[in-house]
Design a protein around this motif. Structure first.
Motif, PDB file in Angstrom:
ATOM      1  N   GLU A 154      62.725 -12.883  19.891  1.00 35.68           N
ATOM      2  CA  GLU A 154      61.617 -13.743  19.483  1.00 35.68           C
ATOM      3  C   GLU A 154      60.303 -13.298  20.130  1.00 35.68           C
ATOM      4  O   GLU A 154      59.248 -13.318  19.497  1.00 35.68           O
ATOM      5  CB  GLU A 154      61.940 -15.187  19.872  1.00 35.68           C
ATOM      6  N   GLU A 155      60.362 -12.871  21.387  1.00 38.91           N
ATOM      7  CA  GLU A 155      59.146 -12.394  22.065  1.00 38.91           C
ATOM      8  C   GLU A 155      58.679 -11.058  21.493  1.00 38.91           C
ATOM      9  O   GLU A 155      57.486 -10.780  21.466  1.00 38.91           O
ATOM     10  CB  GLU A 155      59.386 -12.290  23.562  1.00 38.91           C
ATOM     11  N   ARG A 156      59.614 -10.219  21.056  1.00 42.03           N
ATOM     12  CA  ARG A 156      59.215  -8.970  20.383  1.00 42.03           C
ATOM     13  C   ARG A 156      58.554  -9.286  19.048  1.00 42.03           C
ATOM     14  O   ARG A 156      57.574  -8.654  18.661  1.00 42.03           O
ATOM     15  CB  ARG A 156      60.429  -8.062  20.161  1.00 42.03           C
ATOM     16  N   PHE A 157      59.097 -10.271  18.328  1.00 41.57           N
ATOM     17  CA  PHE A 157      58.555 -10.632  17.020  1.00 41.57           C
ATOM     18  C   PHE A 157      57.130 -11.147  17.129  1.00 41.57           C
ATOM     19  O   PHE A 157      56.267 -10.799  16.333  1.00 41.57           O
ATOM     20  CB  PHE A 157      59.452 -11.683  16.358  1.00 41.57           C
ATOM     21  N   TRP A 158      56.858 -11.977  18.143  1.00 41.48           N
ATOM     22  CA  TRP A 158      55.540 -12.584  18.306  1.00 41.48           C
ATOM     23  C   TRP A 158      54.676 -11.858  19.326  1.00 41.48           C
ATOM     24  O   TRP A 158      53.671 -12.389  19.789  1.00 41.48           O
ATOM     25  CB  TRP A 158      55.684 -14.051  18.707  1.00 41.48           C
ATOM     26  N   PHE A 159      55.000 -10.617  19.684  1.00 45.96           N
ATOM     27  CA  PHE A 159      54.268  -9.890  20.723  1.00 45.96           C
ATOM     28  C   PHE A 159      52.787  -9.734  20.381  1.00 45.96           C
ATOM     29  O   PHE A 159      51.935  -9.755  21.259  1.00 45.96           O
ATOM     30  CB  PHE A 159      54.895  -8.510  20.955  1.00 45.96           C
ATOM     31  N   PHE A 160      52.475  -9.567  19.096  1.00 47.35           N
ATOM     32  CA  PHE A 160      51.082  -9.350  18.714  1.00 47.35           C
ATOM     33  C   PHE A 160      50.178 -10.511  19.131  1.00 47.35           C
ATOM     34  O   PHE A 160      48.975 -10.338  19.278  1.00 47.35           O
ATOM     35  CB  PHE A 160      50.964  -9.079  17.209  1.00 47.35           C
ATOM     36  N   LEU A 161      50.757 -11.695  19.361  1.00 48.03           N
ATOM     37  CA  LEU A 161      49.955 -12.830  19.832  1.00 48.03           C
ATOM     38  C   LEU A 161      49.537 -12.669  21.297  1.00 48.03           C
ATOM     39  O   LEU A 161      48.512 -13.195  21.716  1.00 48.03           O
ATOM     40  CB  LEU A 161      50.732 -14.133  19.663  1.00 48.03           C
ATOM     41  N   ASN A 162      50.349 -11.946  22.098  1.00 53.15           N
ATOM     42  CA  ASN A 162      50.069 -11.757  23.530  1.00 53.15           C
ATOM     43  C   ASN A 162      49.507 -10.378  23.841  1.00 53.15           C
ATOM     44  O   ASN A 162      49.221 -10.077  24.986  1.00 53.15           O
ATOM     45  CB  ASN A 162      51.348 -11.945  24.347  1.00 53.15           C
ATOM     46  N   ARG A 163      49.367  -9.539  22.862  1.00 49.81           N
ATOM     47  CA  ARG A 163      48.949  -8.155  23.086  1.00 49.81           C
ATOM     48  C   ARG A 163      47.595  -8.074  23.798  1.00 49.81           C
ATOM     49  O   ARG A 163      47.411  -7.262  24.694  1.00 49.81           O
ATOM     50  CB  ARG A 163      48.909  -7.395  21.768  1.00 49.81           C
ATOM     51  N   SER A 164      46.655  -8.922  23.432  1.00 52.74           N
ATOM     52  CA  SER A 164      45.320  -8.855  24.041  1.00 52.74           C
ATOM     53  C   SER A 164      45.380  -9.176  25.535  1.00 52.74           C
ATOM     54  O   SER A 164      44.652  -8.574  26.330  1.00 52.74           O
ATOM     55  CB  SER A 164      44.351  -9.793  23.328  1.00 52.74           C
ATOM     56  N   GLU A 165      46.263 -10.112  25.940  1.00 50.26           N
ATOM     57  CA  GLU A 165      46.419 -10.414  27.369  1.00 50.26           C
ATOM     58  C   GLU A 165      46.946  -9.198  28.122  1.00 50.26           C
ATOM     59  O   GLU A 165      46.498  -8.906  29.231  1.00 50.26           O
ATOM     60  CB  GLU A 165      47.396 -11.571  27.566  1.00 50.26           C
ATOM     61  N   ARG A 166      47.910  -8.520  27.538  1.00 49.70           N
ATOM     62  CA  ARG A 166      48.495  -7.340  28.189  1.00 49.70           C
ATOM     63  C   ARG A 166      47.482  -6.204  28.276  1.00 49.70           C
ATOM     64  O   ARG A 166      47.402  -5.493  29.268  1.00 49.70           O
ATOM     65  CB  ARG A 166      49.747  -6.882  27.449  1.00 49.70           C
ATOM     66  N   GLU A 167      46.691  -6.024  27.217  1.00 43.92           N
ATOM     67  CA  GLU A 167      45.657  -4.988  27.243  1.00 43.92           C
ATOM     68  C   GLU A 167      44.572  -5.314  28.261  1.00 43.92           C
ATOM     69  O   GLU A 167      44.071  -4.433  28.945  1.00 43.92           O
ATOM     70  CB  GLU A 167      45.058  -4.805  25.848  1.00 43.92           C
ATOM     71  N   GLU A 168      44.225  -6.578  28.360  1.00 46.95           N
ATOM     72  CA  GLU A 168      43.221  -6.998  29.330  1.00 46.95           C
ATOM     73  C   GLU A 168      43.706  -6.713  30.756  1.00 46.95           C
ATOM     74  O   GLU A 168      42.926  -6.323  31.620  1.00 46.95           O
ATOM     75  CB  GLU A 168      42.912  -8.480  29.162  1.00 46.95           C
ATOM     76  N   ARG A 169      45.010  -6.914  31.000  1.00 47.01           N
ATOM     77  CA  ARG A 169      45.569  -6.630  32.323  1.00 47.01           C
ATOM     78  C   ARG A 169      45.385  -5.159  32.677  1.00 47.01           C
ATOM     79  O   ARG A 169      45.035  -4.821  33.807  1.00 47.01           O
ATOM     80  CB  ARG A 169      47.054  -7.007  32.373  1.00 47.01           C
ATOM     81  N   LEU A 170      45.592  -4.259  31.722  1.00 47.27           N
ATOM     82  CA  LEU A 170      45.392  -2.829  31.983  1.00 47.27           C
ATOM     83  C   LEU A 170      43.916  -2.516  32.236  1.00 47.27           C
ATOM     84  O   LEU A 170      43.591  -1.715  33.118  1.00 47.27           O
ATOM     85  CB  LEU A 170      45.914  -1.984  30.822  1.00 47.27           C
ATOM     86  N   GLN A 171      43.034  -3.137  31.474  1.00 54.04           N
ATOM     87  CA  GLN A 171      41.604  -2.910  31.674  1.00 54.04           C
ATOM     88  C   GLN A 171      41.155  -3.391  33.055  1.00 54.04           C
ATOM     89  O   GLN A 171      40.398  -2.706  33.744  1.00 54.04           O
ATOM     90  CB  GLN A 171      40.791  -3.616  30.590  1.00 54.04           C
ATOM     91  N   VAL A 172      41.626  -4.567  33.445  1.00 55.60           N
ATOM     92  CA  VAL A 172      41.285  -5.107  34.768  1.00 55.60           C
ATOM     93  C   VAL A 172      41.864  -4.214  35.862  1.00 55.60           C
ATOM     94  O   VAL A 172      41.212  -3.954  36.881  1.00 55.60           O
ATOM     95  CB  VAL A 172      41.791  -6.563  34.906  1.00 55.60           C
ATOM     96  N   SER A 173      43.073  -3.709  35.660  1.00 55.15           N
ATOM     97  CA  SER A 173      43.690  -2.816  36.646  1.00 55.15           C
ATOM     98  C   SER A 173      42.866  -1.545  36.825  1.00 55.15           C
ATOM     99  O   SER A 173      42.633  -1.107  37.953  1.00 55.15           O
ATOM    100  CB  SER A 173      45.116  -2.448  36.219  1.00 55.15           C
ATOM    101  N   LEU A 174      42.424  -0.951  35.719  1.00 50.37           N
ATOM    102  CA  LEU A 174      41.604   0.263  35.814  1.00 50.37           C
ATOM    103  C   LEU A 174      40.270  -0.013  36.509  1.00 50.37           C
ATOM    104  O   LEU A 174      39.838   0.760  37.365  1.00 50.37           O
ATOM    105  CB  LEU A 174      41.347   0.844  34.430  1.00 50.37           C
ATOM    106  N   ALA A 175      39.625  -1.107  36.158  1.00 47.75           N
ATOM    107  CA  ALA A 175      38.346  -1.451  36.793  1.00 47.75           C
ATOM    108  C   ALA A 175      38.536  -1.707  38.284  1.00 47.75           C
ATOM    109  O   ALA A 175      37.718  -1.288  39.111  1.00 47.75           O
ATOM    110  CB  ALA A 175      37.735  -2.667  36.115  1.00 47.75           C
ATOM    111  N   SER A 176      39.628  -2.359  38.635  1.00 49.84           N
ATOM    112  CA  SER A 176      39.916  -2.638  40.045  1.00 49.84           C
ATOM    113  C   SER A 176      40.232  -1.359  40.808  1.00 49.84           C
ATOM    114  O   SER A 176      39.780  -1.172  41.943  1.00 49.84           O
ATOM    115  CB  SER A 176      41.078  -3.629  40.141  1.00 49.84           C
ATOM    116  N   LEU A 177      41.008  -0.465  40.210  1.00 44.90           N
ATOM    117  CA  LEU A 177      41.296   0.828  40.836  1.00 44.90           C
ATOM    118  C   LEU A 177      40.000   1.592  41.075  1.00 44.90           C
ATOM    119  O   LEU A 177      39.789   2.148  42.159  1.00 44.90           O
ATOM    120  CB  LEU A 177      42.247   1.646  39.961  1.00 44.90           C
TER     121      LEU A 177
END
Length: 191
Positions: A154-177
């Motif tokens: 079910e989480e794989r099926f609806w992943f596109f709803l959370n994708r922006s949160e996961r991408e934001e985490r990577l962006q914040v990680s890069l900026a913090s690094l």
């Protein structure tokens, strides 16, 4: 008396609704088949004005990773040196009020160039890659790639709803690094 053709009496609105409904059902079936055994890849890049020798300790050191990696609260070593092949770590994650742990194993490492890890938790499997590509002596292209495979269908099926949160985490990680590296190292002088 001749039988009446009911379909001929439909107007374009009714026909369009049937076509729309059929296409939606087809899309849902196709998406369900695609995500059945699928994973989702996220990738972000940033150019940091430091050499790879200044960035690498921040990528592999156990005490530094939670400082720049978004949602990573703590890291506990199990086995092996930090950043060594087959080194194992216990990662403690937090997103809002949700907390979970994952076991991370370094699957591939090229010193000052590449770190590839596999993470297993009760929620998902992740493959995380940090790639350092020197642009010149004082500039490095940092690429974070994360492949996430939620364990629950079910989480794989609806992943596109959370994708922006996961991408934001990577962006914040890069900026913090970038910020941590710049705050703790001196700029290199080009020759």
């Amino acid at each position: 008396m001749k039988a009446k053709d009911k379909f001929r009496d439909w107007n374009y609105y009714h026909k369009a609704m049937v076509i729309l409904l059929a296409s939606c059902i087809s899309w849902v079936i196709a998406w369900a088949a695609l995500v059945y055994d699928g994973a989702f890849q996220l990738e972000h890049q940033l150019t940091i004005s430091r050499g790879t020798e200044a960035i690498w300790p921040w990528v592999v050191a156990d005490e530094n990773r939670p400082r720049w990696t978004g949602e990573l609260v703590n890291l506990s070593p199990f086995d092996g040196e930090a950043g060594a092949q087959n080194a194992t770590r216990l990662l403690f994650w937090r997103r809002g009020f949700e907390r979970w742990q994952a076991v991370e194993r370094v699957t591939s490492v090229v010193p000052e160039r590449l770190l590839v890890t596999a993470q297993d938790s009760d929620q998902d499997q992740r493959w995380f890659t940090v790639e350092l590509d020197p642009v010149d002596g004082c500039t490095t292209q940092v690429t974070l790639t994360e492949t996430i495979r939620p364990l629950i269908y079910e989480e794989r099926f609806w992943f596109f709803l959370n994708r922006s949160e996961r991408e934001e985490r990577l962006q914040v990680s890069l900026a913090s690094l970038d910020q941590w590296v710049k705050d703790t190292t001196k700029p290199c002088a080009q020759e």
